[in-house]
Design an enzyme around this catalytic site. Structure first.
Site, mmCIF file in Angstrom:
data_model
loop_
_atom_site.group_PDB
_atom_site.id
_atom_site.type_symbol
_atom_site.label_atom_id
_atom_site.label_comp_id
_atom_site.label_asym_id
_atom_site.label_seq_id
_atom_site.Cartn_x
_atom_site.Cartn_y
_atom_site.Cartn_z
ATOM 1 N N LEU A 49 29.839 16.633 -21.811
ATOM 2 C CA LEU A 49 28.886 16.157 -22.147
ATOM 3 C C LEU A 49 28.910 14.593 -22.955
ATOM 4 C CD1 LEU A 49 26.953 19.085 -21.886
ATOM 5 C CD2 LEU A 49 28.052 17.993 -20.484
ATOM 6 N N GLY A 94 32.611 20.249 -21.797
ATOM 7 C CA GLY A 94 31.712 19.891 -20.614
ATOM 8 C C GLY A 94 33.248 19.920 -19.064
ATOM 9 N N ASN A 118 34.530 23.865 -26.640
ATOM 10 C CA ASN A 118 34.274 23.231 -28.740
ATOM 11 C C ASN A 118 33.284 22.838 -29.214
ATOM 12 O OD1 ASN A 118 35.175 21.111 -27.895
ATOM 13 N ND2 ASN A 118 35.474 19.955 -28.581
ATOM 14 N N GLU A 119 32.241 23.581 -28.309
ATOM 15 C CA GLU A 119 31.127 23.267 -28.990
ATOM 16 C C GLU A 119 30.698 23.572 -30.854
ATOM 17 O OE1 GLU A 119 31.476 24.108 -25.975
ATOM 18 O OE2 GLU A 119 30.428 23.029 -24.754
#
Lengths: 243, 243, 243
Positions: A49, A94, A118-119
């Site tokens: 993202l 993403g 890995n957010e």
């Protein structure tokens, strides 16, 4: 389909919109039965993202962006095409989500190419449908661990945990992807499509039912001062790195 | 219980009905606590559903046949007996389904004896409760792949993916099955039965709730011209092979 | 947090109440972010639920006891703290349940230290939320087998089935636990907590919704003459062993 959004195939709003339109065309073209997704950018499958779409913009912009992310996932995850991911570069967040929607995932055997959601490392949270997609792929316990720790799996670990199906030498990724898609396309299309829809329906329906709620959650979460500050810090550090 | 419906233990309507009646008797006989299912036909555990019951018949016949298939699955999957499958031959489609309802599966180590739900290869689709049974056994991702590709796993792969619990030399299948059932029958019956029911209730209930709908789906799918044609072709090729 | 309820950290009503109060305090203390649970009793992590609380008492006592067991599970499973289990002894039944609520499980490599939900061996049945916790950890099929057979996994098997994350030499359990908790605490707290809540919400909600019903089930099951008799027999045999 070769991703080419320099420098690192970040999923900007514009790029997302292009991808969705391309997918729609291919889906409606009856001569088309399968699709390999891969990257034209060296070393990166997709950086995921686009933080610039989530930082310093209006709530309306965040909502528009998030709807586009949802739309891409819904199209990919429910695609009637055979999707094969030829992952020839780093595949975080993403980028990993797109790979997870495929029917078959091949990762180039390069220690720099890791894959995962890995957010949490950025202080943000993968939404429930990222989570559902990961649980469907690697199971509940491995997903719980990977999502909380924000794990990025290098090739050998990625294969072991099952987040990819094959790890092959980098120069063979495309040829192995062609073999894989041939195997999948040898199955009678209609039976394969109905089977795929049956496997994925419950997961897709969960987002479809809660779509507006999920947009609102995202907008209110991302608009928080603390989140905006940490995203800004991260973006500035990224710029300095490049500079 | 030794399957013996020559030549290949195909699940004809008559054979299904016999199996259900036998199971009901054993279930009601309180002196009976466990059951080994195996084949008396050389080289085949069961060839699965009987395509002749699904081809060139009336919608009423299709409905009757499908109800019998549902009934067998419901009885086996919810059986209070210990069920051990001694798989001493090829185990595709409906044969695999029966094996999957067991508490323990032992496969003879013969490369000709593969096991799996290969419906898509015939252009048909395993119903949701076949899918649920497989997902419960090997997990979501492995089931998604196996069902779409119609995979038949040879012994080593079958063990690795977890569709069977043990692979043993062919001459030892029956003795290992006896040891396994002894281990399971050593557990206090009532606690084991309640635990089994708890594990399987949600999956069984899904079919019980949607039983009529599932019959209608099957009848309308199988009655399609395209499906009938492909089944006829397949049956003719089978006849020629034998001839 | 070092369990110390001689001789074997049995979860008596008093000990359960103490644990819940301690957890509540730690949860509300903002300076506290993680917790290692381990045992101060040699050779035993926790012997699990206290059969003396389930035997020869009034229905009201059974209900009170069961509510306390539910409360401990709900607090541990939904804890916002990082929980690491340093399993330095035998870990059956309720002891295993506590370990399963952790974020990371380390088992000492001693063949006497086995772990599992062995309720069926005593003629009793693990409730659905024990089952859900185990399914989330090791998957549906492995849980079905382990729960029915009442399996206690020695270290190597425990690691293989995934009921623990690491097996290490006994003298290194505590130091490895410290490293593990450091890894988990390096993740931004808020993102980790939201991710953990997302992963566990559905499972916790199932008990919260059916809490009273679950108490009633337990009380009526445990009050049966046959269950009371078998628990009494078991307790007498335990006493003789010690004597």
């Amino acid at each position: 389909m070769r991703f080419n959004n320099p420098p690192v195939n970040t999923l900007s709003l514009e790029f997302l919109t292009e991808l969705v339109i391309s997918l729609e065309k291919l889906e409606n073209d009856k001569s088309f039965r399968g699709l390999i997704i891969t990257s034209d950018r060296p070393g990166v499958f997709s950086a995921g993202l686009d933080l610039r779409e989530m930082c310093g913009r209006s709530p309306a912009h965040y909502a528009e962006y998030w709807k586009a992310v949802q739309e891409l996932w819904l199209r990919l995850y429910q695609s009637s095409l055979v999707l094969v991911a030829a992952i020839n570069g780093a595949c975080p967040a993403g980028g990993c989500l797109m790979a997870l929607t495929s029917d078959h995932r091949i990762l180039a055997d390069n220690p720099k190419y890791s894959i995962g959601l890995n957010e949490t490392l950025l202080g943000i949270v993968a939404p429930f449908w990222f989570k559902d997609t990961l649980v469907n792929t690697i199971g509940h316990r491995a997903a719980e661990r990977a999502l909380q720790l924000g794990l990025l799996f290098p090739p050998a670990q990625a294969l072991q945990v099952g987040i990819v199906d094959q790890v092959v030498p980098e120069e063979r990724v495309q040829s192995v992807a062609l073999s894989a898609i041939a195997q999948w396309m040898a199955i009678p299309d209609h039976a394969r499509q109905l089977t795929k829809a049956m496997m994925r329906k419950a997961t897709a329906s969960r987002l479809i039912t809660h779509r507006d709620e999920d947009v609102q959650n995202f907008v209110s979460f991302i608009s928080r001062d603390s989140i905006q500050k940490s995203l800004q810090l991260y973006l500035e550090r990224l710029k300095q790195k490049k500079g």
